[in-house]
Motif scaffolding. Structure first.
Motif, mmCIF file in Angstrom:
data_model
loop_
_atom_site.group_PDB
_atom_site.id
_atom_site.type_symbol
_atom_site.label_atom_id
_atom_site.label_comp_id
_atom_site.label_asym_id
_atom_site.label_seq_id
_atom_site.Cartn_x
_atom_site.Cartn_y
_atom_site.Cartn_z
ATOM 1 N N PRO A 16 0.778 -1.245 0.000
ATOM 2 C CA PRO A 16 0.000 0.000 0.000
ATOM 3 C C PRO A 16 0.802 1.284 0.000
ATOM 4 N N VAL A 17 2.029 1.256 0.504
ATOM 5 C CA VAL A 17 2.830 2.482 0.473
ATOM 6 C C VAL A 17 3.096 2.929 -0.959
ATOM 7 N N GLU A 30 2.568 7.150 -4.983
ATOM 8 C CA GLU A 30 2.235 7.465 -6.378
ATOM 9 C C GLU A 30 1.097 8.476 -6.441
ATOM 10 N N GLY A 31 0.044 8.255 -5.642
ATOM 11 C CA GLY A 31 -1.110 9.143 -5.678
ATOM 12 C C GLY A 31 -0.804 10.534 -5.169
ATOM 13 N N GLY A 62 -2.554 7.291 7.151
ATOM 14 C CA GLY A 62 -3.637 6.638 7.868
ATOM 15 C C GLY A 62 -4.966 6.821 7.166
ATOM 16 N N GLN A 63 -5.270 8.053 6.754
ATOM 17 C CA GLN A 63 -6.520 8.310 6.039
ATOM 18 C C GLN A 63 -6.535 7.588 4.703
ATOM 19 N N PHE A 64 -5.372 7.545 4.051
ATOM 20 C CA PHE A 64 -5.291 6.831 2.772
ATOM 21 C C PHE A 64 -5.648 5.358 2.951
ATOM 22 N N LEU A 65 -5.124 4.719 4.004
ATOM 23 C CA LEU A 65 -5.398 3.301 4.208
ATOM 24 C C LEU A 65 -6.880 3.057 4.458
ATOM 25 N N LEU A 66 -7.545 3.947 5.194
ATOM 26 C CA LEU A 66 -8.979 3.793 5.412
ATOM 27 C C LEU A 66 -9.740 3.822 4.090
ATOM 28 N N TYR A 84 -8.314 3.252 1.095
ATOM 29 C CA TYR A 84 -7.773 2.186 0.232
ATOM 30 C C TYR A 84 -8.468 0.858 0.483
ATOM 31 N N PHE A 85 -8.669 0.521 1.742
ATOM 32 C CA PHE A 85 -9.318 -0.747 2.078
ATOM 33 C C PHE A 85 -10.837 -0.616 2.179
ATOM 34 N N GLY A 86 -11.326 0.590 2.025
ATOM 35 C CA GLY A 86 -12.771 0.800 2.141
ATOM 36 C C GLY A 86 -13.489 0.959 0.825
ATOM 37 N N GLY A 87 -12.789 0.700 -0.294
ATOM 38 C CA GLY A 87 -13.452 0.802 -1.592
ATOM 39 C C GLY A 87 -13.736 2.225 -2.032
ATOM 40 N N TYR A 88 -12.876 3.150 -1.657
ATOM 41 C CA TYR A 88 -13.043 4.562 -2.011
ATOM 42 C C TYR A 88 -12.987 4.764 -3.520
ATOM 43 N N ALA A 89 -13.789 5.717 -4.038
ATOM 44 C CA ALA A 89 -13.787 6.027 -5.473
ATOM 45 C C ALA A 89 -12.682 7.039 -5.756
ATOM 46 N N TRP A 90 -11.530 6.549 -6.208
ATOM 47 C CA TRP A 90 -10.382 7.415 -6.432
ATOM 48 C C TRP A 90 -10.535 8.217 -7.719
ATOM 49 N N PRO A 91 -9.919 9.386 -7.781
ATOM 50 C CA PRO A 91 -9.889 10.131 -9.045
ATOM 51 C C PRO A 91 -9.194 9.311 -10.132
#
Length: 390
Positions: free
Chosen positions: A102-103, A108-109, A120-124, A126-133
């Motif tokens: 995940p790092v 990269e992002g 920490g917020q990224f991991l939440l 990342y594993f939560g199915g967030y809709a990334w740009p």
């Protein structure tokens, strides 16, 4: 020597080939026009030819070596073989995908300006199915990626196929083991050429497992070649005998391949493809034959560093790309120069892999299986003695 006794040349070659990945992936930061998770500001095209020279066989020989290793395990029952391989591969894959990889999308992002700083917020997300740009990082569409650990996914798949088809493949083994002389240097390149002709343009390599038919055809073929090679003592003597032939012919095939490819890209179907594709696959196989022949001649001995190398190779593989990306994330903005920057990233990656393996992974019993190492025997844990050979 029994063909299933300890193969020092394979142990040494495995470590050297995986070590090459560190240099190769570091160089990807600087190769102009090549996609990678991070890019330096000091881009160059001068790395193109050396990278192509290596890239045409680097992953093929990795899968071949994996096949050789599997051949030394398949003398047991298929059930025992599968349990051993799943225990060695599945836990490191899951651990690596969840905690090590995940790092890379985070760095990269953030570098792309499409992910907010804050791991920490990224991991939440990342594993939560967030809709990334769109284009936030490699794998943004699924919000999940295995990046360089795709090799373990493919190796698991090929192991299952090998176990299922082992009786049938064993019957076909004589077709390979009878190859000697020029036939050994040329004929094994024909199946990969067929894959190139029929699959390369239609199914470009994506490392996503699905619809990656060209990659599967190439890598499973090499894995199968390795399994056959591992069951044939005589072919290693033949590879050693032919090592000079392969060493001299491989650059000739590479030069011919480049000559055709410079006329037109190998990723387009043109008249030049009729020369480029055969020379590409012939170069790949000749290079592998040269490496195997010279390795069997020079490396098949119990070097003092081999026990350490057998322990280090799997943890280093899992750690190295995350270390490269993280160091680039920190160092590229500093603009340290086109010499100092890559030297620091390369040296820092080696140092992180070395320290992480020697001071943490190899010492902590529960961590060892997470990186493909056997758990420490109880007496070793109690006495804190030297680690056993893999």
């Amino acid at each position: 020597m029994s063909i299933h006794s300890r193969r020092y040349d394979i142990d040494a070659l495995r470590f050297l080939v995986f070590s090459l990945l560190i240099a190769y992936h570091t160089a990807m930061l600087y190769l102009d026009g090549a996609a990678f998770h991070m890019k330096s500001t000091y881009l160059t095209e001068t790395l193109n030819f050396p990278m192509v020279f290596i890239n045409r066989w680097r992953m093929e020989i990795v899968f071949l070596i994996s096949g050789v290793s599997c051949a030394m395990m398949t003398q047991a029952s298929r059930g025992a073989f599968l349990r051993r391989r799943l225990a060695r591969l599945l836990l490191p894959l899951l651990f690596g995908v969840l905690l090590v990889v995940p790092v890379q999308p985070y760095c990269e992002g953030v570098s792309n300006g499409l992910v907010e700083p804050g791991y920490g917020q990224f991991l939440l997300h990342y594993f939560g199915g967030y809709a990334w740009p769109a284009g936030a990082f490699t794998g943004w569409k699924t919000s999940f990626t295995w990046n360089h650990l795709w090799y373990l996914v493919y190796l698991l798949l090929y192991t299952l196929v090998l176990a299922a088809l082992q009786p049938l493949l064993a019957q076909a083994r004589p077709l390979f083991t009878r190859l000697r002389g020029w036939r050994l240097l040329i004929l094994p390149a024909l199946p990969t050429l067929a894959a190139t002709v029929f699959l390369k343009l239609r199914y470009p390599e994506n490392h996503a497992l699905l619809k990656d038919w060209y990659a599967h055809a190439i890598y499973f073929t090499m894995y199968l070649y390795g399994w056959w090679l591992g069951n044939d003592k005589g072919v290693w003597q033949e590879l050693a005998r032919l090592r000079w032939h392969a060493l001299l012919l491989a650059p000739c095939a590479f030069a011919a391949y480049l000559g055709f490819d410079l006329v037109y890209s190998e990723n387009l179907l043109t008249w030049a493809s009729a020369g480029s594709w055969p020379m590409r696959d012939l170069y790949m196989w000749l290079a592998i034959c040269a490496i195997l022949g010279w390795s069997h001649t020079l490396l098949n001995r119990p070097f003092s560093w081999l026990p350490w190398a057998r322990q280090a190779v799997f943890p280093w593989y899992i750690l190295h790309q995350s270390a490269i990306v993280l160091l680039a994330f920190w160092l590229v903005p500093l603009r340290l120069g086109p010499v100092l920057e890559p030297l620091l990233i390369l040296a820092g990656t080696v140092a992180l892999c070395w320290l992480g393996t020697s001071l943490l992974i190899s010492k902590v019993s529960w961590l060892r299986p997470c990186f493909g190492l056997p758990a420490l025997p109880r007496q070793a844990v109690a006495a804190d003695t030297a680690l056993p050979a893999n």
